[in-house]
Design a protein around this motif. Structure first.
Motif, PDB file in Angstrom:
ATOM      1  N   ALA A  40       0.835  -1.195   0.000  1.00  0.00           N
ATOM      2  CA  ALA A  40       0.000   0.000   0.000  1.00  0.00           C
ATOM      3  C   ALA A  40       0.876   1.253   0.000  1.00  0.00           C
ATOM      4  CB  ALA A  40      -0.917   0.013   1.214  1.00  0.00           C
ATOM      5  N   PRO A  41       0.579   2.239  -0.852  1.00  0.00           N
ATOM      6  CA  PRO A  41       1.405   3.449  -0.942  1.00  0.00           C
ATOM      7  C   PRO A  41       1.078   4.430   0.174  1.00  0.00           C
ATOM      8  CG  PRO A  41      -0.403   3.600  -2.488  1.00  0.00           C
ATOM      9  CD  PRO A  41      -0.532   2.251  -1.824  1.00  0.00           C
ATOM     10  N   LEU A  42       1.343   4.011   1.405  1.00  0.00           N
ATOM     11  CA  LEU A  42       1.007   4.827   2.566  1.00  0.00           C
ATOM     12  C   LEU A  42       2.241   5.038   3.433  1.00  0.00           C
ATOM     13  CD1 LEU A  42      -2.342   3.094   3.605  1.00  0.00           C
ATOM     14  CD2 LEU A  42      -2.096   5.303   2.464  1.00  0.00           C
ATOM     15  N   PRO A  43       2.276   6.135   4.193  1.00  0.00           N
ATOM     16  CA  PRO A  43       3.392   6.349   5.129  1.00  0.00           C
ATOM     17  C   PRO A  43       3.439   5.255   6.185  1.00  0.00           C
ATOM     18  CG  PRO A  43       2.127   8.374   4.792  1.00  0.00           C
ATOM     19  CD  PRO A  43       1.337   7.272   4.169  1.00  0.00           C
ATOM     20  N   ALA A  44       4.571   5.127   6.808  1.00  0.00           N
ATOM     21  CA  ALA A  44       4.743   4.109   7.838  1.00  0.00           C
ATOM     22  C   ALA A  44       3.761   4.349   8.977  1.00  0.00           C
ATOM     23  CB  ALA A  44       6.174   4.141   8.365  1.00  0.00           C
ATOM     24  N   ALA A  45       3.064   3.299   9.366  1.00  0.00           N
ATOM     25  CA  ALA A  45       2.108   3.376  10.466  1.00  0.00           C
ATOM     26  C   ALA A  45       1.979   1.997  11.087  1.00  0.00           C
ATOM     27  CB  ALA A  45       0.738   3.858   9.968  1.00  0.00           C
ATOM     28  N   GLU A  46       1.601   1.978  12.337  1.00  0.00           N
ATOM     29  CA  GLU A  46       1.275   0.726  13.010  1.00  0.00           C
ATOM     30  C   GLU A  46      -0.190   0.408  12.712  1.00  0.00           C
ATOM     31  OE1 GLU A  46       0.573  -1.024  17.536  1.00  0.00           O
ATOM     32  OE2 GLU A  46       1.549   0.924  17.253  1.00  0.00           O
ATOM     33  N   TRP A  47      -0.455  -0.782  12.216  1.00  0.00           N
ATOM     34  CA  TRP A  47      -1.824  -1.155  11.872  1.00  0.00           C
ATOM     35  C   TRP A  47      -2.370  -2.132  12.903  1.00  0.00           C
ATOM     36  CZ3 TRP A  47      -4.336   1.577   8.361  1.00  0.00           C
ATOM     37  CH2 TRP A  47      -3.586   2.297   7.418  1.00  0.00           C
ATOM     38  N   VAL A  48      -3.556  -1.819  13.410  1.00  0.00           N
ATOM     39  CA  VAL A  48      -4.208  -2.663  14.420  1.00  0.00           C
ATOM     40  C   VAL A  48      -5.568  -3.078  13.884  1.00  0.00           C
ATOM     41  CG1 VAL A  48      -5.075  -2.789  16.776  1.00  0.00           C
ATOM     42  CG2 VAL A  48      -3.023  -1.431  16.275  1.00  0.00           C
ATOM     43  N   ARG A  49      -5.818  -4.371  13.910  1.00  0.00           N
ATOM     44  CA  ARG A  49      -7.096  -4.891  13.428  1.00  0.00           C
ATOM     45  C   ARG A  49      -8.155  -4.745  14.529  1.00  0.00           C
ATOM     46  NH1 ARG A  49      -7.923  -8.570   9.303  1.00  0.00           N
ATOM     47  NH2 ARG A  49      -5.690  -9.107   9.348  1.00  0.00           N
ATOM     48  N   VAL A  50      -9.170  -3.923  14.260  1.00  0.00           N
ATOM     49  CA  VAL A  50     -10.249  -3.687  15.220  1.00  0.00           C
ATOM     50  C   VAL A  50     -11.566  -3.591  14.464  1.00  0.00           C
ATOM     51  CG1 VAL A  50     -11.264  -2.038  16.845  1.00  0.00           C
ATOM     52  CG2 VAL A  50      -8.827  -2.521  16.951  1.00  0.00           C
ATOM     53  N   ASP A  51     -12.573  -4.311  14.951  1.00  0.00           N
ATOM     54  CA  ASP A  51     -13.925  -4.222  14.409  1.00  0.00           C
ATOM     55  C   ASP A  51     -14.749  -3.380  15.377  1.00  0.00           C
ATOM     56  OD1 ASP A  51     -16.517  -4.512  13.506  1.00  0.00           O
ATOM     57  OD2 ASP A  51     -16.353  -6.669  13.141  1.00  0.00           O
ATOM     58  N   LEU A  52     -15.124  -2.179  14.954  1.00  0.00           N
ATOM     59  CA  LEU A  52     -15.826  -1.258  15.845  1.00  0.00           C
ATOM     60  C   LEU A  52     -17.268  -1.662  16.103  1.00  0.00           C
ATOM     61  CD1 LEU A  52     -14.506   2.238  14.659  1.00  0.00           C
ATOM     62  CD2 LEU A  52     -13.800   0.890  16.641  1.00  0.00           C
ATOM     63  N   THR A  53     -17.762  -2.710  15.443  1.00  0.00           N
ATOM     64  CA  THR A  53     -19.105  -3.202  15.725  1.00  0.00           C
ATOM     65  C   THR A  53     -19.101  -4.295  16.780  1.00  0.00           C
ATOM     66  OG1 THR A  53     -19.111  -4.962  14.054  1.00  0.00           O
ATOM     67  CG2 THR A  53     -19.750  -2.758  13.314  1.00  0.00           C
ATOM     68  N   ASP A  54     -17.924  -4.698  17.235  1.00  0.00           N
ATOM     69  CA  ASP A  54     -17.797  -5.891  18.075  1.00  0.00           C
ATOM     70  C   ASP A  54     -17.255  -5.532  19.456  1.00  0.00           C
ATOM     71  OD1 ASP A  54     -17.440  -8.401  19.134  1.00  0.00           O
ATOM     72  OD2 ASP A  54     -16.410  -9.217  17.392  1.00  0.00           O
ATOM     73  N   ASP A  55     -18.061  -5.751  20.489  1.00  0.00           N
ATOM     74  CA  ASP A  55     -17.607  -5.475  21.855  1.00  0.00           C
ATOM     75  C   ASP A  55     -16.398  -6.335  22.224  1.00  0.00           C
ATOM     76  OD1 ASP A  55     -19.456  -3.494  22.525  1.00  0.00           O
ATOM     77  OD2 ASP A  55     -20.977  -4.963  23.114  1.00  0.00           O
ATOM     78  N   ALA A  56     -16.225  -7.475  21.553  1.00  0.00           N
ATOM     79  CA  ALA A  56     -15.082  -8.341  21.853  1.00  0.00           C
ATOM     80  C   ALA A  56     -13.759  -7.668  21.509  1.00  0.00           C
ATOM     81  CB  ALA A  56     -15.215  -9.661  21.095  1.00  0.00           C
ATOM     82  N   ASP A  57     -13.788  -6.649  20.644  1.00  0.00           N
ATOM     83  CA  ASP A  57     -12.565  -5.943  20.262  1.00  0.00           C
ATOM     84  C   ASP A  57     -12.296  -4.714  21.124  1.00  0.00           C
ATOM     85  OD1 ASP A  57     -12.133  -7.794  18.338  1.00  0.00           O
ATOM     86  OD2 ASP A  57     -12.271  -6.450  16.629  1.00  0.00           O
ATOM     87  N   ALA A  58     -13.089  -4.520  22.191  1.00  0.00           N
ATOM     88  CA  ALA A  58     -12.913  -3.339  23.041  1.00  0.00           C
ATOM     89  C   ALA A  58     -11.524  -3.306  23.670  1.00  0.00           C
ATOM     90  CB  ALA A  58     -13.988  -3.309  24.130  1.00  0.00           C
ATOM     91  N   GLY A  59     -11.010  -4.473  24.031  1.00  0.00           N
ATOM     92  CA  GLY A  59      -9.682  -4.514  24.638  1.00  0.00           C
ATOM     93  C   GLY A  59      -8.607  -4.060  23.678  1.00  0.00           C
ATOM     94  N   ALA A  60      -8.666  -4.522  22.430  1.00  0.00           N
ATOM     95  CA  ALA A  60      -7.687  -4.109  21.429  1.00  0.00           C
ATOM     96  C   ALA A  60      -7.805  -2.613  21.138  1.00  0.00           C
ATOM     97  CB  ALA A  60      -7.886  -4.916  20.144  1.00  0.00           C
ATOM     98  N   LEU A  61      -9.040  -2.115  21.116  1.00  0.00           N
ATOM     99  CA  LEU A  61      -9.255  -0.683  20.886  1.00  0.00           C
ATOM    100  C   LEU A  61      -8.633   0.146  22.002  1.00  0.00           C
ATOM    101  CD1 LEU A  61     -10.602   1.704  19.424  1.00  0.00           C
ATOM    102  CD2 LEU A  61     -12.739   1.113  20.592  1.00  0.00           C
ATOM    103  N   ARG A  62      -8.868  -0.246  23.225  1.00  0.00           N
ATOM    104  CA  ARG A  62      -8.306   0.509  24.352  1.00  0.00           C
ATOM    105  C   ARG A  62      -6.781   0.402  24.382  1.00  0.00           C
ATOM    106  NH1 ARG A  62     -12.415  -0.232  29.560  1.00  0.00           N
ATOM    107  NH2 ARG A  62     -14.298   0.420  28.441  1.00  0.00           N
ATOM    108  N   ALA A  63      -6.264  -0.768  24.088  1.00  0.00           N
ATOM    109  CA  ALA A  63      -4.807  -0.924  24.090  1.00  0.00           C
ATOM    110  C   ALA A  63      -4.163  -0.008  23.058  1.00  0.00           C
ATOM    111  CB  ALA A  63      -4.446  -2.383  23.806  1.00  0.00           C
ATOM    112  N   ALA A  64      -4.795   0.132  21.892  1.00  0.00           N
ATOM    113  CA  ALA A  64      -4.251   1.007  20.854  1.00  0.00           C
ATOM    114  C   ALA A  64      -4.287   2.471  21.271  1.00  0.00           C
ATOM    115  CB  ALA A  64      -5.027   0.809  19.559  1.00  0.00           C
ATOM    116  N   CYS A  65      -5.275   2.835  22.093  1.00  0.00           N
ATOM    117  CA  CYS A  65      -5.422   4.238  22.506  1.00  0.00           C
ATOM    118  C   CYS A  65      -4.512   4.607  23.678  1.00  0.00           C
ATOM    119  CB  CYS A  65      -6.871   4.519  22.888  1.00  0.00           C
ATOM    120  SG  CYS A  65      -8.028   4.493  21.493  1.00  0.00           S
TER     121      CYS A  65
END
Length: 355
Positions: A40-65
């Motif tokens: 992908a022609p994008l600048p360097a970034a850390e990519w985190v897989r998170v589904d914002l419709t899924d409460d099961a991903d709340a932990g990953a969302l908070r960890a990223a923040c």
């Protein structure tokens, strides 16, 4: 700054990554459901897989923040238009989950991508500033959801005054690379992109007038808000307002005036028949939302769009005609063969949920 961006691989997200990379010195984190590949022609970034419709991903969302200086919430959905439950869970529920993560991790600044679609119906074609009510257009699910997200932000400001909340309210955002994505949202899979080069007549209500702005100019406004940690709402629109006649001119078509009620009836019938993926609420919103006065962004942020709205329209339509794309899952290339294969495997885009 450590900046976390939801929806970082989409239309505005890719433009924002480019803009923030120009500043340098930022640690960029992209939260997406489908991370882009290494090509992908994008600048360097850390990519985190998170589904914002899924409460099961709340932990990953908070960890990223954790440790973030700001969270930019761009993620939103336009399809499947026959599954409002899913679109609301992504737009409104996703905003609620992002707010919860911001509060839980002590992020000092939340920048939310709102929209002209959050505004209540206009009285006339006079541009409105950010004090215009944000109750939305009731018959548009997109508008209802944007207005509901604004109410969540109201509550955040009341309950947690230490969090700086910024609401960006752009008009229609365009760029060439969004062409394929827009076609998937708006055209049946069987229709090739090249058909847009041969539109003899444009049957719409001649009263249509809309605000548009380029994705790169929107990204610049976001960068300025992040640098200044500026609170409040900012309208983003490039001059001049785009009219129905200008849309026809750019398409090389002859405008045929058809009352908006007739257009809506045709769109509604074809949408309910599953013949095309655009729900009739978009017609209601197109004729109801006000034009935008962007004075506040100009005076307080020093923001000025570099691309006029008619040029944004021309570039976006060219991108649609040529199926413009970029190497991210959201902006991937569109083809009739690919669309048909996905339809056979998972059903039409207006009813399915992407994996």
């Amino acid at each position: 700054m450590r900046i976390v961006i939801t929806g970082a691989s989409g239309n505005v997200g890719t433009a924002l990554l480019r803009r923030l990379a120009e500043d340098g010195g930022h640690e960029l984190v992209g939260l997406v459901r489908r991370p882009p590949g290494d090509d992908a022609p994008l600048p360097a970034a850390e990519w985190v897989r998170v589904d914002l419709t899924d409460d099961a991903d709340a932990g990953a969302l908070r960890a990223a923040c954790e440790g973030a200086d700001a969270v930019v919430h761009l993620a939103w959905g336009f399809q499947p238009s026959h599954r409002e439950d899913h679109l609301r869970e992504l737009g409104v529920g996703g905003t609620r989950r992002v707010i919860d993560a911001v509060v839980a991790t002590g992020v000092p600044h939340l920048v939310h991508m709102s929209s002209v679609g959050a505004y209540s119906p206009k009285h006339d074609d006079s541009p409105v500033d950010e004090t215009w009510p944000t109750a939305g257009v009731p018959t548009s699910m997109y508008s209802r959801h944007k207005a509901a997200a604004e109410r969540l932000l109201d509550r955040l400001e009341t309950d947690f005054p230490g969090v700086v909340v910024t609401r960006m309210r752009p008009g229609i955002i365009g760029q060439r690379d969004a062409g394929s994505a827009l076609l998937r949202y708006g055209l049946p899979a069987l229709v090739p992109s090249g058909v847009l080069r041969h539109v003899p007549v444009l049957p719409i209500d001649e009263r249509l007038v809309i605000s548009m702005v380029h994705a790169d100019d929107v990204a610049d406004a976001f960068a300025r808000v992040l640098a200044a940690r500026a609170p409040g709402a900012f309208n983003l629109s490039a001059p001049p307002p785009v009219t129905a006649h200008q849309v026809a001119d750019v398409l090389g078509a002859r405008l045929v005036h058809v009352p908006s009620g007739v257009v809506r009836a045709a769109v509604s019938a074809s949408w309910h028949a599953r013949l095309q993926p655009v729900d009739p609420g978009w017609i209601d919103m197109g004729y109801a939302v006000p034009l935008l006065d962007s004075t506040r962004a100009r005076t307080e942020l020093g923001w000025s769009p570099t691309t006029d709205a008619v040029s944004v329209l021309a570039e976006t339509l060219e991108g649609m005609q040529e199926a413009g794309w970029s190497r991210t899952p959201v902006l991937r290339p569109r083809s009739v063969a690919g669309g048909l294969l996905r339809t056979l495997r998972r059903g039409p885009v207006s009813s399915r949920r992407e994996p």
